[in-house]
Write an enzyme that holds these catalytic residues in place. Structure first.
Site, PDB file in Angstrom:
ATOM      1  N   GLY A 267      -8.819   3.945   7.125  1.00 46.19           N
ATOM      2  CA  GLY A 267      -8.809   5.626   7.461  1.00 46.19           C
ATOM      3  C   GLY A 267      -7.270   5.817   7.570  1.00 46.19           C
ATOM      4  O   GLY A 267      -6.953   6.683   7.294  1.00 46.19           O
TER       5      GLY A 267
ATOM      6  N   HIS B  50      -1.315  -1.335  -4.106  1.00 42.44           N
ATOM      7  CA  HIS B  50      -2.417  -0.861  -3.313  1.00 42.44           C
ATOM      8  C   HIS B  50      -2.715   0.521  -3.190  1.00 42.44           C
ATOM      9  O   HIS B  50      -1.775   1.171  -2.447  1.00 42.44           O
ATOM     10  CB  HIS B  50      -2.569  -1.865  -2.089  1.00 42.44           C
ATOM     11  CG  HIS B  50      -4.069  -1.568  -1.465  1.00 42.44           C
ATOM     12  ND1 HIS B  50      -4.954  -2.368  -1.862  1.00 42.44           N
ATOM     13  CD2 HIS B  50      -4.493  -1.069  -0.503  1.00 42.44           C
ATOM     14  CE1 HIS B  50      -6.148  -2.034  -0.929  1.00 42.44           C
ATOM     15  NE2 HIS B  50      -5.506  -1.254  -0.073  1.00 42.44           N
TER      16      HIS B  50
ATOM     17  N   SER C  83       0.834  -1.245  -0.029  1.00 44.74           N
ATOM     18  CA  SER C  83       0.014   0.113   0.029  1.00 44.74           C
ATOM     19  C   SER C  83       0.722   1.394  -0.054  1.00 44.74           C
ATOM     20  O   SER C  83       1.737   1.485   0.833  1.00 44.74           O
ATOM     21  CB  SER C  83      -0.660   0.146   1.195  1.00 44.74           C
ATOM     22  OG  SER C  83      -1.526   1.476   1.444  1.00 44.74           O
TER      23      SER C  83
ATOM     24  N   ASP D 138      -6.483  -6.663   4.493  1.00 49.67           N
ATOM     25  CA  ASP D 138      -5.923  -5.409   4.256  1.00 49.67           C
ATOM     26  C   ASP D 138      -6.028  -4.548   5.863  1.00 49.67           C
ATOM     27  O   ASP D 138      -6.819  -4.525   6.459  1.00 49.67           O
ATOM     28  CB  ASP D 138      -6.987  -4.392   3.462  1.00 49.67           C
ATOM     29  CG  ASP D 138      -6.147  -3.039   3.354  1.00 49.67           C
ATOM     30  OD1 ASP D 138      -5.096  -2.732   3.916  1.00 49.67           O
ATOM     31  OD2 ASP D 138      -6.917  -2.064   2.746  1.00 49.67           O
ATOM     32  N   GLY D 139      -4.662  -4.509   6.349  1.00 53.85           N
ATOM     33  CA  GLY D 139      -4.689  -3.853   7.530  1.00 53.85           C
ATOM     34  C   GLY D 139      -3.785  -4.355   8.574  1.00 53.85           C
ATOM     35  O   GLY D 139      -4.078  -5.654   9.139  1.00 53.85           O
ATOM     36  N   GLY D 140      -2.879  -4.008   8.928  1.00 56.46           N
ATOM     37  CA  GLY D 140      -1.990  -4.521  10.198  1.00 56.46           C
ATOM     38  C   GLY D 140      -1.054  -5.785   9.765  1.00 56.46           C
ATOM     39  O   GLY D 140      -0.848  -6.711  10.653  1.00 56.46           O
TER      40      GLY D 140
ATOM     41  N   MET E 179     -11.422  -6.141   5.469  1.00 59.19           N
ATOM     42  CA  MET E 179     -10.646  -5.120   6.467  1.00 59.19           C
ATOM     43  C   MET E 179     -10.412  -5.575   7.576  1.00 59.19           C
ATOM     44  O   MET E 179     -11.277  -6.156   8.370  1.00 59.19           O
ATOM     45  CB  MET E 179     -11.199  -3.868   6.414  1.00 59.19           C
ATOM     46  CG  MET E 179     -11.624  -2.919   5.362  1.00 59.19           C
ATOM     47  SD  MET E 179      -9.878  -2.446   4.398  1.00 59.19           S
ATOM     48  CE  MET E 179      -9.254  -1.596   5.819  1.00 59.19           C
TER      49      MET E 179
ATOM     50  N   ASP F 193      -4.924   3.499  -1.842  1.00 59.53           N
ATOM     51  CA  ASP F 193      -5.813   3.797  -0.737  1.00 59.53           C
ATOM     52  C   ASP F 193      -6.471   5.158  -1.003  1.00 59.53           C
ATOM     53  O   ASP F 193      -5.691   6.086  -0.795  1.00 59.53           O
ATOM     54  CB  ASP F 193      -5.185   3.871   0.684  1.00 59.53           C
ATOM     55  CG  ASP F 193      -5.069   2.283   1.108  1.00 59.53           C
ATOM     56  OD1 ASP F 193      -6.043   1.602   1.019  1.00 59.53           O
ATOM     57  OD2 ASP F 193      -3.941   2.027   1.379  1.00 59.53           O
TER      58      ASP F 193
ATOM     59  N   GLY G  15       1.101  -2.154   4.125  1.00 59.29           N
ATOM     60  CA  GLY G  15       1.666  -0.786   3.990  1.00 59.29           C
ATOM     61  C   GLY G  15       2.855  -0.468   4.724  1.00 59.29           C
ATOM     62  O   GLY G  15       4.034  -0.410   4.324  1.00 59.29           O
ATOM     63  N   SER G  16       2.602  -0.315   6.026  1.00 63.83           N
ATOM     64  CA  SER G  16       3.814   0.318   6.874  1.00 63.83           C
ATOM     65  C   SER G  16       4.850  -0.864   6.979  1.00 63.83           C
ATOM     66  O   SER G  16       5.845  -0.432   7.412  1.00 63.83           O
ATOM     67  CB  SER G  16       3.344   0.660   8.463  1.00 63.83           C
ATOM     68  OG  SER G  16       2.341  -0.305   8.822  1.00 63.83           O
TER      69      SER G  16
ATOM     70  N   HIS H   5      -8.492   0.811  -3.722  1.00 68.05           N
ATOM     71  CA  HIS H   5      -9.365   0.699  -2.725  1.00 68.05           C
ATOM     72  C   HIS H   5     -10.150   2.027  -2.479  1.00 68.05           C
ATOM     73  O   HIS H   5      -9.430   2.896  -1.920  1.00 68.05           O
ATOM     74  CB  HIS H   5      -8.501   0.188  -1.565  1.00 68.05           C
ATOM     75  CG  HIS H   5      -9.117   0.004  -0.232  1.00 68.05           C
ATOM     76  ND1 HIS H   5      -8.567  -0.356   0.974  1.00 68.05           N
ATOM     77  CD2 HIS H   5     -10.496  -0.159   0.088  1.00 68.05           C
ATOM     78  CE1 HIS H   5      -9.591  -0.359   1.923  1.00 68.05           C
ATOM     79  NE2 HIS H   5     -10.761  -0.295   1.226  1.00 68.05           N
TER      80      HIS H   5
ATOM     81  N   MET I 128     -12.226   4.176  -0.278  1.00 69.60           N
ATOM     82  CA  MET I 128     -12.796   4.558   0.944  1.00 69.60           C
ATOM     83  C   MET I 128     -13.550   5.803   0.706  1.00 69.60           C
ATOM     84  O   MET I 128     -12.957   6.878   1.517  1.00 69.60           O
ATOM     85  CB  MET I 128     -11.830   4.434   2.130  1.00 69.60           C
ATOM     86  CG  MET I 128     -11.239   3.058   2.122  1.00 69.60           C
ATOM     87  SD  MET I 128      -9.739   2.806   3.138  1.00 69.60           S
ATOM     88  CE  MET I 128      -8.589   3.032   1.788  1.00 69.60           C
TER      89      MET I 128
ATOM     90  N   MET J 211      -9.089   7.917  -0.063  1.00 70.36           N
ATOM     91  CA  MET J 211      -9.839   8.468   1.062  1.00 70.36           C
ATOM     92  C   MET J 211     -10.419   9.858   0.999  1.00 70.36           C
ATOM     93  O   MET J 211      -9.671  10.715   0.353  1.00 70.36           O
ATOM     94  CB  MET J 211      -9.051   8.358   2.333  1.00 70.36           C
ATOM     95  CG  MET J 211      -8.481   6.785   2.613  1.00 70.36           C
ATOM     96  SD  MET J 211      -7.414   6.743   4.234  1.00 70.36           S
ATOM     97  CE  MET J 211      -6.799   5.462   4.154  1.00 70.36           C
TER      98      MET J 211
ATOM     99  N   GLY K  85      -3.131   3.964   7.917  1.00 72.43           N
ATOM    100  CA  GLY K  85      -2.018   2.958   7.889  1.00 72.43           C
ATOM    101  C   GLY K  85      -1.445   2.697   9.283  1.00 72.43           C
ATOM    102  O   GLY K  85      -1.604   3.663  10.221  1.00 72.43           O
ATOM    103  N   GLY K  86      -0.706   1.820   9.574  1.00 74.09           N
ATOM    104  CA  GLY K  86      -0.046   1.467  10.652  1.00 74.09           C
ATOM    105  C   GLY K  86      -0.904   1.059  11.819  1.00 74.09           C
ATOM    106  O   GLY K  86      -0.363   1.422  12.991  1.00 74.09           O
TER     107      GLY K  86
HETATM  108  C1  DX5 Z   1      -6.424   1.404   5.822  1.00 68.95           C
HETATM  109  C2  DX5 Z   1      -5.813   1.165   4.381  1.00 68.95           C
HETATM  110  C3  DX5 Z   1      -4.737   0.128   4.383  1.00 68.95           C
HETATM  111  C4  DX5 Z   1      -3.558   0.738   4.927  1.00 68.95           C
HETATM  112  C5  DX5 Z   1      -2.685  -0.619   5.363  1.00 68.95           C
HETATM  113  O1  DX5 Z   1      -7.415   2.033   5.710  1.00 68.95           O
HETATM  114  O2  DX5 Z   1      -7.227   0.468   3.646  1.00 68.95           O
HETATM  115  O3  DX5 Z   1      -4.815  -0.174   2.633  1.00 68.95           O
HETATM  116  O4  DX5 Z   1      -2.580   1.334   4.085  1.00 68.95           O
HETATM  117  O5  DX5 Z   1      -1.611  -0.068   6.174  1.00 68.95           O
HETATM  118  P1  DX5 Z   1      -0.925  -1.160   7.110  1.00 68.95           P
HETATM  119  O6  DX5 Z   1      -0.591  -2.368   6.292  1.00 68.95           O
HETATM  120  O7  DX5 Z   1       0.124  -0.139   7.343  1.00 68.95           O
HETATM  121  O8  DX5 Z   1      -2.023  -1.366   8.219  1.00 68.95           O
HETATM  122 ZN    ZN Z   2      -6.549  -0.394   1.587  1.00 66.59          ZN
END
Ligand code: DX5
Ligand code: ZN
Length: 218
Positions: free
Chosen positions: A140, A31, A6, A171-173, A135, A33, A193-194, A64, A66, A35, A142-143
């Protein structure tokens, strides 16, 4: 495993460089994101940036969305060069129509579900989607920390999609510490992402994740 780093956690002043790094290390998807500050509190990027990314990579662009009322933006993202467009079930009162429209625009339709949204929401739209995005954080930012309660949803989504050409994405964490666990649930696409772009060496981070995935196949 399809790995989808991401770019939310990338260096936006060096986006092309960061994307090239992860793609050269083996990431198949990027990916993106999107928003809007309405569906989620944060504001990130729009079709203009997708168009710029398209010009620097041939990788699959996994967008993605959002955003509230995503129907207003489908065409713009398709024209910008998105390969997949994923909308949130929570934002689509006419989900079947929205997914059909994404397909008409030449993109792969996906549906994302917040951690609290049941899978039943999409049970009658399976014929018009190519991807289910689970999700594992509240969208909303990352990290954030992976929400363990979501784990059973992965296998349930795989069962729901059985016999169809539908990928299940998480997706996420996600990072090296829990990648093996989500792969055990049968997930096809992993967003990170992170754990990739927050690393001092994103290429090594990508290679480490593929090594974890490979080690499970033997
Ligand atoms: C969160 C995003 C994710 C985010 C993931 O709303 O949809 O794609 O970038 O980031 P990490 O991997 O750091 O949780
Ligand atoms: Zn995402």
């Amino acid at each position: 495993m399809i790995l989808a780093p991401s770019i939310l956690s990338a260096d936006f002043t060096n986006l092309g460089r960061d994307i090239r790094k992860v793609v050269s290390a083996g990431a198949q998807w990027i990916h993106v994101d999107v928003m809007d500050g309405r569906f989620v509190p944060n504001i990130t990027i729009g079709p203009l940036v997708v168009k710029s990314i398209r010009s620097v990579t041939g990788a699959y662009l996994d967008c993605h969305l959002m955003v509230a009322d995503p129907d207003r933006y489908l065409e713009a993202f398709a024209q910008a060069g998105a390969n997949g467009i994923t909308v949130h079930a929570e934002t689509c009162p006419h989900l079947h129509r929205t997914l059909t429209r994404i397909r008409e625009l030449g993109c792969a339709p996906g549906v994302a579900l917040n951690p609290s949204t049941p899978l039943g929401t999409i049970a009658y739209c399976l014929d018009v989607m190519d991807l289910i995005l689970i999700m594992s954080v509240n969208p909303g930012f990352g990290g954030q920390t992976f929400i363990d309660a979501v784990v059973p949803k992965i296998a349930e989504a795989k069962a729901l999609a059985a016999g169809r050409d539908i990928l299940v994405e998480i997706d996420g964490g996600i990072g090296p510490g829990n990648l093996g666990m989500v792969l055990d649930q049968g997930v096809d696409v992993v967003v990170a992402g992170s754990s990739v772009f927050g690393s001092p060496d994103p290429e090594a981070a990508v290679r480490e994740m593929f090594a974890i995935a490979d080690s499970r196949r033997h």
